[in-house]
Scaffold this active site. Structure first.
Site, PDB file in Angstrom:
ATOM      1  CB  CYS A 123      42.559  20.704  27.905  1.00 33.55           C
ATOM      2  SG  CYS A 123      41.031  21.780  28.738  1.00 33.55           S
ATOM      3  CG  HIS A 259      44.302  22.491  25.274  1.00 32.73           C
ATOM      4  ND1 HIS A 259      42.971  22.968  24.942  1.00 32.73           N
ATOM      5  CD2 HIS A 259      44.044  23.257  26.425  1.00 32.73           C
ATOM      6  CE1 HIS A 259      42.690  23.222  25.753  1.00 32.73           C
ATOM      7  NE2 HIS A 259      42.935  23.939  26.444  1.00 32.73           N
ATOM      8  CG  ASN A 290      39.761  25.554  25.770  1.00 29.69           C
ATOM      9  OD1 ASN A 290      40.078  24.619  25.539  1.00 29.69           O
ATOM     10  ND2 ASN A 290      40.799  26.340  26.558  1.00 29.69           N
TER      11      ASN A 290
HETATM   12  O1  UT7 Z   1      41.640  24.541  28.904  1.00 22.85           O
HETATM   13  C1  UT7 Z   1      41.983  24.518  29.960  1.00 22.85           C
HETATM   14  C2  UT7 Z   1      43.428  25.936  30.740  1.00 22.85           C
HETATM   15  N1  UT7 Z   1      42.371  26.964  30.564  1.00 22.85           N
HETATM   16  C3  UT7 Z   1      43.222  28.058  29.968  1.00 22.85           C
HETATM   17  O2  UT7 Z   1      44.246  28.322  30.030  1.00 22.85           O
HETATM   18  C4  UT7 Z   1      42.278  29.156  30.511  1.00 22.85           C
HETATM   19  C5  UT7 Z   1      43.428  30.169  31.570  1.00 22.85           C
HETATM   20  N2  UT7 Z   1      42.715  31.544  31.875  1.00 22.85           N
HETATM   21  C6  UT7 Z   1      42.662  32.450  31.143  1.00 22.85           C
HETATM   22  O3  UT7 Z   1      42.831  32.356  29.685  1.00 22.85           O
HETATM   23  C7  UT7 Z   1      42.392  33.677  31.288  1.00 22.85           C
HETATM   24  O4  UT7 Z   1      42.641  33.858  32.428  1.00 22.85           O
HETATM   25  C8  UT7 Z   1      41.063  34.710  31.578  1.00 22.85           C
HETATM   26  C9  UT7 Z   1      40.788  34.699  29.214  1.00 22.85           C
HETATM   27  C10 UT7 Z   1      39.324  32.992  31.406  1.00 22.85           C
HETATM   28  C11 UT7 Z   1      40.749  35.709  31.720  1.00 22.85           C
HETATM   29  O5  UT7 Z   1      41.576  36.406  31.167  1.00 22.85           O
HETATM   30  P1  UT7 Z   1      42.604  37.231  32.301  1.00 22.85           P
HETATM   31  O6  UT7 Z   1      43.452  38.307  31.267  1.00 22.85           O
HETATM   32  O7  UT7 Z   1      42.621  36.854  33.066  1.00 22.85           O
HETATM   33  O8  UT7 Z   1      41.752  38.211  33.011  1.00 22.85           O
HETATM   34  P2  UT7 Z   1      41.559  38.455  34.563  1.00 22.85           P
HETATM   35  O9  UT7 Z   1      41.013  38.143  34.969  1.00 22.85           O
HETATM   36  O10 UT7 Z   1      42.742  39.071  35.137  1.00 22.85           O
HETATM   37  O11 UT7 Z   1      40.665  39.754  34.767  1.00 22.85           O
HETATM   38  C12 UT7 Z   1      41.106  41.157  33.836  1.00 22.85           C
HETATM   39  C13 UT7 Z   1      40.110  42.952  33.809  1.00 22.85           C
HETATM   40  C14 UT7 Z   1      39.580  42.958  35.412  1.00 22.85           C
HETATM   41  O12 UT7 Z   1      39.412  44.031  35.628  1.00 22.85           O
HETATM   42  P3  UT7 Z   1      39.785  45.023  36.053  1.00 22.85           P
HETATM   43  O13 UT7 Z   1      39.935  44.378  37.642  1.00 22.85           O
HETATM   44  O14 UT7 Z   1      41.201  44.826  35.564  1.00 22.85           O
HETATM   45  O15 UT7 Z   1      39.479  46.320  35.665  1.00 22.85           O
HETATM   46  C15 UT7 Z   1      37.603  42.548  34.329  1.00 22.85           C
HETATM   47  O16 UT7 Z   1      36.891  42.468  35.295  1.00 22.85           O
HETATM   48  O17 UT7 Z   1      39.769  42.334  32.581  1.00 22.85           O
HETATM   49  C16 UT7 Z   1      38.113  41.750  33.082  1.00 22.85           C
HETATM   50  N3  UT7 Z   1      37.004  41.012  32.931  1.00 22.85           N
HETATM   51  C17 UT7 Z   1      36.308  41.506  31.637  1.00 22.85           C
HETATM   52  N4  UT7 Z   1      36.333  42.624  31.340  1.00 22.85           N
HETATM   53  C18 UT7 Z   1      35.554  42.788  29.767  1.00 22.85           C
HETATM   54  C19 UT7 Z   1      36.918  39.998  33.928  1.00 22.85           C
HETATM   55  N5  UT7 Z   1      36.516  38.688  32.092  1.00 22.85           N
HETATM   56  C20 UT7 Z   1      35.969  39.980  31.625  1.00 22.85           C
HETATM   57  C21 UT7 Z   1      35.035  39.714  30.280  1.00 22.85           C
HETATM   58  N6  UT7 Z   1      35.223  40.955  29.021  1.00 22.85           N
HETATM   59  N7  UT7 Z   1      34.815  38.203  29.796  1.00 22.85           N
END
Ligand code: UT7
Length: 334
Positions: A123, A259, A290
């Site tokens: 990226c 980005h 992205n």
């Molecule tokens: O381009 C290269 C660089 N990449 C990035 O910069 C990406 C950086 N990371 C992100 O954008 C985020 O971490 C994500 C969008 C990938 C994930 O979002 P998040 O807010 O970090 O989610 P999380 O993994 O902390 O999960 C939060 C909650 C969890 O539920 P509980 O435990 O709070 O009940 C997950 O189980 O959201 C749940 N969850 C989802 N729910 C619906 C995780 N993935 C999903 C999903 N749909 N796809």
């Protein structure tokens, strides 16, 4: 007696002359992806800012998309393919280990006087390549350099991956870099933290896949939270360093083009940098997702289209991702 080697005449600066982009035709909504990963349109919008993204068609290659964007950038600059001295193509999704996609793109464009290399900084690849292009032009090595960021991430992301399928998408953006009588591309601040190489990686190497194939061929896998924390914590500092290296402050900017990783990361960086109200912030992720190496030039085009921005106004660009690699610089808008 020693003989001193002759070098090309250096130039006072380089600048971006033009932008060209390619956005695949197929629009993919959150609702289309959500059922496979037990998610929802609401969750994806809230956590990423993504409303929809573009997916390339199966017969559309990285080289095809790069060619489309590059052709537009050349036309917009009024530069012919023969005038290009180097093609730098940033991508991590060209599906051949060798040869580089840039060689095919240069040939199909008719850039027969150009060197051609691929840059694999994920990226951050576009911003890395832009810094290299600036150096190539300023040292007098070549007069014009074509920089392309292009990805077909749909070939390397599983639609069943709950942590990645809804983020990544396809597209291409290109710029032509040419001579300027003053610096139009500021000093780059770049680096890489290889200790975090597993934060965004592939599920297997090709050799591991050959010896013990998994369910699917190697696809991208990401520790979303770790990358999120790193981006918010470290990349704002990198942005600040790029401003300082260019001898300006946030007040001097007209645009911020990060980005397009996650809208919440962009928002956090805007707050950390204390960007004044007048700075236009690129938010192309809402409709493009992205697109890794393609995201900065795609977002740059969007900002140029949407804002009433002055030619020569200053924009801060920053790329960051797998590696974990990053690069930032201030540029004059074309
Ligand atoms: O381009 C290269 C660089 N990449 C990035 O910069 C990406 C950086 N990371 C992100 O954008 C985020 O971490 C994500 C969008 C990938 C994930 O979002 P998040 O807010 O970090 O989610 P999380 O993994 O902390 O999960 C939060 C909650 C969890 O539920 P509980 O435990 O709070 O009940 C997950 O189980 O959201 C749940 N969850 C989802 N729910 C619906 C995780 N993935 C999903 C999903 N749909 N796809």
């Amino acid at each position: 007696m020693t003989t001193t080697l002759r070098l090309p005449e250096p130039r006072p600066g380089s600048r971006i002359l033009s932008v060209g982009t390619y956005r695949p035709a197929r629009v993919v909504t959150n609702d289309e992806l959500a059922p496979r990963i037990d998610s929802s349109d609401e969750w994806i919008r809230e956590r990423t800012g993504i409303v929809e993204r573009r997916f390339a068609s199966p017969d559309e290659s990285v080289a095809d998309m790069a060619l489309a964007a590059a052709g537009k950038a050349l036309a917009n600059a009024g530069v012919s393919p023969e005038q290009i001295g180097m093609v730098l193509l940033a991508s991590v999704t060209h599906p051949y280990q060798t040869p580089a996609a840039s060689t095919e793109v240069a040939d199909r464009l008719g850039a027969h006087n150009a060197g051609a290399i691929d840059v694999g900084a994920a990226c951050a690849g576009f911003c890395y390549s832009l810094a290299l292009a600036d150096t190539i032009v300023r040292t007098g090595t070549s007069e014009h350099v074509l920089v392309i960021g292009v990805e077909k991430l749909t070939d390397f992301v599983s639609l069943d991956d709950r942590g990645a399928s809804f983020i990544f998408a396809d597209g291409a953006g290109a710029v032509v870099v040419g001579p300027s009588d003053h610096p139009g591309i500021g000093p780059v601040v770049w680096g890489a933290d290889g200790a975090q190489k597993d934060a965004i990686t592939m599920t297997q190497s090709w050799v591991e896949y050959r010896d013990e194939p998994g369910d699917v061929y190697p696809v991208l896998t990401m520790q979303g939270q770790a990358v999120f924390r790193w981006a918010v914590g470290e990349i704002s500092k990198v942005c600040q360093q790029a401003l300082e290296a260019a001898g300006i402050t946030a007040d001097d900017l007209v645009a911020f083009v990060p980005h397009q990783a996650n809208m919440r990361i962009t928002d956090a960086m805007v707050r950390a940098l204390k960007l004044p109200e007048h700075v236009v912030v690129a938010r192309d992720i809402a409709t493009a997702g992205n697109t890794s190496a393609a995201s900065v030039p795609l977002a740059l085009e969007r900002v140029l289209e949407s804002g009433d921005l002055p030619r020569g106004g200053l924009a801060l660009l920053v790329g960051f991702g797998a590696g974990l690699a990053y690069a930032a610089q201030v540029v004059e808008l074309p």
